[in-house]
Design an enzyme around this catalytic site. Structure first.
Site, PDB file in Angstrom:
ATOM      1  N   LYS A 294      52.017  69.286 126.921  1.00 52.22           N
ATOM      2  CA  LYS A 294      53.255  69.010 126.184  1.00 52.22           C
ATOM      3  C   LYS A 294      53.801  67.616 126.475  1.00 52.22           C
ATOM      4  CE  LYS A 294      56.466  71.185 129.513  1.00 52.22           C
ATOM      5  NZ  LYS A 294      57.283  69.997 129.789  1.00 52.22           N
ATOM      6  N   ASP A 295      53.310  66.960 127.537  1.00 48.56           N
ATOM      7  CA  ASP A 295      53.773  65.607 127.854  1.00 48.56           C
ATOM      8  C   ASP A 295      53.043  64.539 127.052  1.00 48.56           C
ATOM      9  OD1 ASP A 295      55.579  66.548 129.721  1.00 48.56           O
ATOM     10  OD2 ASP A 295      54.204  66.330 131.411  1.00 48.56           O
TER      11      ASP A 295
ATOM     12  N   SER B 209      65.856  68.760 127.802  1.00 46.34           N
ATOM     13  CA  SER B 209      65.101  68.825 126.550  1.00 46.34           C
ATOM     14  C   SER B 209      66.036  68.917 125.354  1.00 46.34           C
ATOM     15  CB  SER B 209      64.177  70.050 126.583  1.00 46.34           C
ATOM     16  OG  SER B 209      63.691  70.352 125.293  1.00 46.34           O
TER      17      SER B 209
ATOM     18  N   ARG C  78      65.025  69.552 122.409  1.00 47.19           N
ATOM     19  CA  ARG C  78      64.531  70.710 121.646  1.00 47.19           C
ATOM     20  C   ARG C  78      65.222  71.985 122.123  1.00 47.19           C
ATOM     21  NH1 ARG C  78      61.203  74.656 123.303  1.00 47.19           N
ATOM     22  NH2 ARG C  78      60.589  73.499 125.161  1.00 47.19           N
ATOM     23  N   ARG C  79      65.254  72.199 123.429  1.00 46.02           N
ATOM     24  CA  ARG C  79      65.873  73.407 123.967  1.00 46.02           C
ATOM     25  C   ARG C  79      67.364  73.450 123.659  1.00 46.02           C
ATOM     26  NH1 ARG C  79      62.295  72.729 129.435  1.00 46.02           N
ATOM     27  NH2 ARG C  79      60.567  74.092 128.814  1.00 46.02           N
TER      28      ARG C  79
ATOM     29  N   ARG D 171      67.169  66.915 135.555  1.00 45.68           N
ATOM     30  CA  ARG D 171      65.942  66.207 135.896  1.00 45.68           C
ATOM     31  C   ARG D 171      65.520  66.608 137.298  1.00 45.68           C
ATOM     32  NH1 ARG D 171      64.780  61.385 133.961  1.00 45.68           N
ATOM     33  NH2 ARG D 171      62.760  61.881 134.876  1.00 45.68           N
ATOM     34  N   GLY D 172      64.336  66.161 137.714  1.00 45.24           N
ATOM     35  CA  GLY D 172      63.852  66.423 139.060  1.00 45.24           C
ATOM     36  C   GLY D 172      62.680  67.384 139.066  1.00 45.24           C
TER      37      GLY D 172
ATOM     38  N   ARG E 102      65.380  71.361 140.336  1.00 44.47           N
ATOM     39  CA  ARG E 102      66.007  71.980 139.164  1.00 44.47           C
ATOM     40  C   ARG E 102      66.512  73.391 139.487  1.00 44.47           C
ATOM     41  NH1 ARG E 102      61.800  71.066 134.417  1.00 44.47           N
ATOM     42  NH2 ARG E 102      60.413  70.215 136.014  1.00 44.47           N
TER      43      ARG E 102
ATOM     44  N   CYS F  64      59.318  59.839 115.041  1.00 45.45           N
ATOM     45  CA  CYS F  64      60.254  60.939 114.834  1.00 45.45           C
ATOM     46  C   CYS F  64      61.026  61.213 116.126  1.00 45.45           C
ATOM     47  CB  CYS F  64      59.532  62.199 114.377  1.00 45.45           C
ATOM     48  SG  CYS F  64      60.632  63.605 114.101  1.00 45.45           S
TER      49      CYS F  64
END
Length: 309
Positions: free
Chosen positions: A85-86, A128, A130-131, A148-149, A154, A239
């Site tokens: 996903k990265d 994110s 998206r989330r 982050r982290g 997290r 995008c």
């Protein structure tokens, strides 16, 4: 005569990344008999871990992979291991995606509280977009904060009375699933393209490493992630909208949002197959690209008419 030289794996040094790379190393040694060495690389994403620095402001998708890829391109390593996903939708010149490991569970999860348990106006931490867009579509009252982290960091930052959002696969890798409060629906909270999968790159001219990686390539996962990446590629590297695409069962689930206008689109693309049951990969890739165009057209129509999700 078989090559017995060590295979060098470039990877980030975080616990999640190094554990993923270690699993790839074990699989390669078991399949080929060759020793494997890890080459640790720091990335822009690793060096910029402050909560107040959103990922999208320092490059977004790709900030955790470029330096790892460079270690392969300049010869310090033979292959690069990434969370799929990265990766950006474009293939990096000089490299090929030579293997995909079998996908782990792709769900997003809440840690700290379930969606129903979160009080009105609760704070949810996630880096994110998206989330955030997906949660806001079902709970517009929620407030959001950057997160982050590394995984441990997290997990220590669950807001009081709130929650954080994480990929279940990351918690599975580190055997930390006891922290999960709720597993979010794959159809409503569509995962990021490639979520739950490890992607492995090597140089395009390195046939020896390519043959070694072929021994651990998981064909069903490759097919699914290639379809998801075809959808993402159709949107173009420019995008900046929150997007998601995930192959589930016989179809591709798509999510696209314009959070500034509180508008989002969910779309499902039915995938095709030959009459004898064998998947038609080219047809599926074409269907994924068309699905991206349809979803963007629907989103544009909603924005123009002023309708929300």
């Amino acid at each position: 005569m078989p090559d017995t030289a060590p295979l060098r794996i470039a990877t980030r040094s975080s616990q999640q990344a190094s554990t993923q790379a270690g699993a790839v190393a074990s699989a390669l040694t078991a399949a080929t008999g060759r020793p494997v060495e890890l080459v640790f690389v720091d990335t822009v994403g690793d060096r910029t871990q402050a909560d107040n620095v959103p990922l999208h402001s320092i490059g977004g998708q790709g900030v955790f992979v470029k330096e790892v890829q460079n270690a392969v391109l300049d010869g310090r390593a033979d292959l690069a291991v990434h969370s799929a996903k990265d990766l950006t939708s474009d293939t990096t010149p000089g490299l090929r995606l030579a293997a995909f490991t079998e996908r782990r569970d792709a769900h997003d999860v809440l840690v700290g509280a379930t969606l129903d348990e979160l009080p009105l106006g609760a704070l949810v931490a996630t880096g994110s977009v998206r989330r955030r867009a997906q949660l806001a579509a079902v709970r517009p009252d929620l407030e959001f904060a950057e997160l982050r982290g590394n995984i441990g960091t997290r997990l220590s930052k669950v807001p009081d009375g709130g929650a954080i959002v994480m990929a279940k696969a990351a918690l599975l890798i580190l055997e930390l699933t006891e922290h999960i409060a709720e597993e979010l629906s794959l159809s409503e909270f569509v995962p990021a393209v490639g979520q739950g999968c490890v992607a492995i790159e090597c140089r395009v001219d390195d046939d020896d490493t390519r043959r070694a990686l072929a021994t651990i390539d998981h064909a069903p996962t490759r097919r699914a992630v290639e379809i998801e990446r075809a959808f993402l590629s159709e949107l173009g590297s420019g995008c900046s909208l929150p997007v998601a695409g995930h192959v589930r069962g016989s179809g591709l689930d798509i999510f696209v949002a314009d959070p500034e206008r509180s508008t989002s689109v969910r779309h499902r693309v039915e995938l095709r197959s030959h009459p004898d049951g064998h998947e038609s990969v080219d047809a599926d890739l074409a269907a994924a690209r068309q699905g991206a165009r349809d979803a963007m057209a629907s989103l544009a129509g909603q924005v123009a008419s002023g309708d929300g999700a």
